[in-house]
Design an enzyme around this catalytic site. Structure first.
Site: not given
Length: 150
Positions: A16, A25, A29, A31, A75, A136
């Site tokens: 996201h 952020c 990137h 998680h 994904h 996260e």
């Protein structure tokens, strides 16, 4: 009768970016999310019922969460559709990437709200969504609790 809570845990990988954010952020990137889903209800007391003694079959809960969250978001890359990220999303989609456009900033807080709504709508009437915990990172998570949302 006694109410019982049961929890099933899931994991999925999602990317996201937070448009307009003033830190790292803002960049795309990903998680390794961990989702704990807790439901509450009374165990089935009918001895002739195939699910006797269960609040909900873990397999049934797994099916709901996989269909509504894990299989959809795993994904994938999530972008807020109301920001210029929509242009990047369109480019990625054209290149065959799995992109999800949402109408919210894709923070853990907003994602857990979205997941709670989707899961709660699918639960049988005798079972309520009690809480969700969306982790996260190893040290950061968002939680949704039924008691906070009555």
């Amino acid at each position: 009768m006694t109410k019982i809570r049961i929890t099933k845990q899931f994991s999925f990988e999602t990317g996201h970016a937070l448009y307009g954010y003033d830190g790292k952020c803002k960049n795309v990137h990903g998680h390794s999310y961990k989702l704990s889903v807790t439901v509450i209800g009374e165990p089935i007391q009918d001895r002739s019922h195939v699910k006797f003694g269960m609040v909900i079959d873990f397999t049934d809960l797994k099916k709901i969460v996989r269909e509504e969250v894990v299989d959809v978001f795993d994904h994938a890359t999530i972008f807020n559709s109301t920001t210029p990220h929509v242009e990047l999303a369109q480019e990625l989609k054209q290149r065959g990437h799995h992109v999800i456009l949402v109408d919210y900033q894709p923070t853990s807080e907003n994602m857990v709200i979205d997941f709670a709504r989707k899961i709660a709508e699918r639960l049988p009437g005798s079972v309520q969504l009690y809480s969700l915990k969306l982790q996260e990172t190893d040290s950061s998570f968002a939680e949704w609790h039924l008691s906070d949302n009555l």
